[in-house]
Scaffold this active site. Sequence first.
Site, short mmCIF file in Angstrom:
data_model
loop_
_atom_site.label_atom_id
_atom_site.label_comp_id
_atom_site.label_asym_id
_atom_site.label_seq_id
_atom_site.Cartn_x
_atom_site.Cartn_y
_atom_site.Cartn_z
N LYS A 200 0.84 -1.20 0.00
CA LYS A 200 0.00 0.00 0.00
C LYS A 200 0.87 1.25 0.00
CE LYS A 200 -1.81 2.91 2.71
NZ LYS A 200 -1.77 4.13 1.89
N GLU A 275 9.97 0.86 10.37
CA GLU A 275 11.02 1.87 10.18
C GLU A 275 10.34 3.21 10.39
OE1 GLU A 275 12.97 4.66 8.94
OE2 GLU A 275 12.84 3.89 6.88
N CYS A 309 13.60 10.42 7.27
CA CYS A 309 13.58 9.98 8.66
C CYS A 309 14.96 10.11 9.30
CB CYS A 309 13.08 8.54 8.75
SG CYS A 309 13.88 7.46 7.56
N GLU A 406 9.99 15.25 15.70
CA GLU A 406 10.39 15.17 14.29
C GLU A 406 9.59 16.20 13.50
OE1 GLU A 406 9.30 11.55 12.05
OE2 GLU A 406 11.34 11.60 11.28
P1 NDP Z 1 1.97 8.15 8.19
O1 NDP Z 1 2.72 7.36 9.17
O2 NDP Z 1 0.54 8.51 8.44
O3 NDP Z 1 1.99 7.45 6.73
C1 NDP Z 1 2.79 6.37 6.35
C2 NDP Z 1 1.95 5.30 5.67
O4 NDP Z 1 1.05 4.73 6.63
C3 NDP Z 1 1.07 5.82 4.54
O5 NDP Z 1 0.97 4.84 3.53
C4 NDP Z 1 -0.26 5.99 5.24
O6 NDP Z 1 -1.35 5.98 4.36
C5 NDP Z 1 -0.28 4.78 6.13
N1 NDP Z 1 -1.22 4.87 7.25
C6 NDP Z 1 -1.72 5.96 7.85
N2 NDP Z 1 -2.57 5.61 8.85
C7 NDP Z 1 -2.60 4.27 8.89
C8 NDP Z 1 -3.27 3.30 9.69
N3 NDP Z 1 -4.08 3.67 10.69
N4 NDP Z 1 -3.05 2.00 9.46
C9 NDP Z 1 -2.23 1.59 8.46
N5 NDP Z 1 -1.57 2.46 7.66
C10 NDP Z 1 -1.74 3.78 7.86
O7 NDP Z 1 2.77 9.47 7.90
P2 NDP Z 1 2.20 10.89 7.44
O8 NDP Z 1 2.09 10.86 5.99
O9 NDP Z 1 0.95 11.24 8.18
O10 NDP Z 1 3.35 11.85 7.93
C11 NDP Z 1 3.31 12.31 9.28
C12 NDP Z 1 4.68 12.27 9.89
O11 NDP Z 1 5.17 10.95 9.90
C13 NDP Z 1 5.74 13.06 9.16
O12 NDP Z 1 5.69 14.42 9.45
C14 NDP Z 1 6.97 12.39 9.69
O13 NDP Z 1 7.27 12.92 10.95
C15 NDP Z 1 6.58 10.94 9.81
N6 NDP Z 1 6.99 10.15 8.65
C16 NDP Z 1 8.09 9.35 8.76
C17 NDP Z 1 8.54 8.67 7.66
C18 NDP Z 1 9.76 7.79 7.72
O14 NDP Z 1 10.39 7.62 6.70
N7 NDP Z 1 10.06 7.20 8.85
C19 NDP Z 1 7.90 8.77 6.37
C20 NDP Z 1 6.71 9.58 6.37
C21 NDP Z 1 6.31 10.24 7.48
P3 NDP Z 1 -1.89 7.34 3.71
O15 NDP Z 1 -0.76 8.23 3.49
O16 NDP Z 1 -2.47 6.84 2.47
O17 NDP Z 1 -2.91 7.85 4.65
#
Ligand code: NDP
Length: 504
Positions: A200, A275, A309, A406
Site C-alpha cells: 500500500k 522503520e 527519517c 520530528e
Molecule cells: P503516516 O505514518 O501517516 O503514513 C505512512 C503510511 O502509513 C502511509 O501509507 C499511510 O497511508 C499509512 N497509514 C496511515 N494511517 C494508517 C493506519 N491507521 N493504518 C495503516 N496504515 C496507515 O505518515 P504521514 O504521511 O501522516 O506523515 C506524518 C509524519 O510521519 C511526518 O511528518 C513524519 O514525521 C513521519 N513520517 C516518517 C517517515 C519515515 O520515513 N520514517 C515517512 C513519512 C512520514 P496514507 O498516506 O495513504 O494515509
Amino acid sequence: MSVTQTAARPIGRPAQNFLSRPKHLFINGRWQPAVSGKTLEVQDPATGDTIAHVSAGDRADVDLAVKAAREALENGPWSRITPSERGKIIWRIGDLISQHADELAQIESLDNGKPFAVARFGDVALAADMFQYMAGWATKKHGTTIPISVIYQQGAKFHSYTVPEPVGVVGQIIPWNFPLLMAAWKLAPALAMGCTIVLKPAEETPLSALRLGELLAEAGLPPGVANIITGNGETAGAALAAHPGVDKIAFTGSTEVGRSIVRAAAGDMKRVSLELGGKSPNIVLADADLEAAIPGAANAIFFNHGQACAAGSRLYADRRVFDQVAEGVARYAEKIKLGSGLDPNTEMGPLVSQAQHERVCGYLESGRQEGARALVGGEALPGPGYFVRPTVLVDTQPSMKVVREEVFGPVVTVMPFDGLDEDIVKQANESIYGLAAGIWTRDISKAHLLASRLKAGSVWINCYGVFDAALPFGGYKQSGWGREMGEAVLANYTEIKAVTIQLA
Ligand code: NDP
C-alpha cells in the site's frame, strides 16, 4: 529567496502516456477499479493542481489482494520456482527500472515535488540497485547444519539443520518521502525470500508504485505475487494491518501509526517490522574540517527538503566553532533555489502536501513562541505550492518542541556543546528516537569513541546520509523494529525452521 519562475522541463512522452492511463489497483496480475468505484485525487505539490486520480482501495480490495497473494504463495508458480529463476526475475525488475529511469524520475518529481535530478540519480538509481542486490540473495540465503549435544537416548546421534522459509503473505505500507525507493526497499527482499505481497503506497504519492507494478508484470513476476492497493491509510492500510490472511506487516512511516500497526497486528501475532521517525544528532567537533562539515551538515537536513527519517535535524557544534558552523549552514540555506521539481534550476522542491506544510509551519511557530531565533528562513513562501524556506534555528533549548519532535521539513536547530565529554553524548542521546547520527572530526579515535556511545542504528563519520543496498538501516528505541536493506533485512521475511533427525 523566491520560488524560481523559469518554465519547468516538459515531461517526456512515456511519463505523459502513463499519466493518461487509468490508475487502478493491481490485483492478481490485473488492473481493476476499487470495488467501491471510489477514487482519490493526486496533486502536484508545486502548484496544488490535480494531476491524476487513482482507485481508492479499501477493505474489500485488500481482501481480494490478500487472497491472490495467498494463492500465489501456496499454489501458484511462485511456490515452485527455483531460487535462481526467482533471482533472475528480481534482477530483471532492476534492469527495467534502469531502462525507464527518466520516466520514473519525472513521475516521482511531479508527484512528490523533489528535484528531477535527485529522483533520477538518487531514488530511481537506488531502487534499481536494491532489486539487483536482493536478486543475489535469492540463491544465497541458506540454512546451516548445527552440531547438537542433547542427551536423548543412550548412544543416539542426530543430524540437525535449519531452513529459511518465506514468512508468507506480507503487507507492506510505505510513506511518501521516497515513494519508489521505499517500494523497492520493501518488495525486493520479500520477493528474494519467496514471499508474496500486498503493497500500500502513500495516498499522496501513489504514482511511481503503479508504474512499478507494470514493470513487475513485464519482468515476468507471476500474477498475485505482488499486489498494489492504492488508498487511504485509515481504510486500506488499517485493513491490511489487521487482516487475518496476512502473516507479516512491514511498515515505514510515523511512530504514531507504527504503534497502531503493532496494536492491529497483536490480535493474531503477525510478524511486524517498523522503520519509523528520527530526530538525528549531527555533531561537529572543534577539530573538524569545516569546509566539509558545513555543507555536509546543510545537506544532512536539507536533502529531500528535510522529509527524511534520518535527517540530521539536531546539529551540535563545539562552542569554539559554533558561530562559524551556524552561520555557514545559514549561508548555505539562503542560497538554495526553491521551485518545481521539474524545473532544472530547482535545488529544493515543495513539501509533499498541504498537511505537511501546515505541520512544518506549526513547528516554526512553536519554535518562535518558545524563544528560538531563525538565522535564516523561519517561514513559508506564499502559494501556490507548499514551499517552506530552509530554516536554521539558534537559541534553542533541549526542552523545546522543535528540538524534541520530528519536524520532517527543512528545519535544523543548532546547539553548542563544550568539548567531547559526557554532555554531548547525553544531549545527542536525549531523544525517544535512535535512527542515525553524524560525527565530523579529524581525530579517528574520538570518532570511534563517540560512535560507540551513540544510540543510533547508523552513524556517519565525516559524511552523512550514505545509503547502500548492502548496508543495514534501521533504528534503536522508538525509531523502529528490525532493519531494512543488507543481509539484515532478510530476517524480516523469513521463518527459520530447525529440523532434527535421529540417525539410526
Ligand atoms: P503516516 O505514518 O501517516 O503514513 C505512512 C503510511 O502509513 C502511509 O501509507 C499511510 O497511508 C499509512 N497509514 C496511515 N494511517 C494508517 C493506519 N491507521 N493504518 C495503516 N496504515 C496507515 O505518515 P504521514 O504521511 O501522516 O506523515 C506524518 C509524519 O510521519 C511526518 O511528518 C513524519 O514525521 C513521519 N513520517 C516518517 C517517515 C519515515 O520515513 N520514517 C515517512 C513519512 C512520514 P496514507 O498516506 O495513504 O494515509
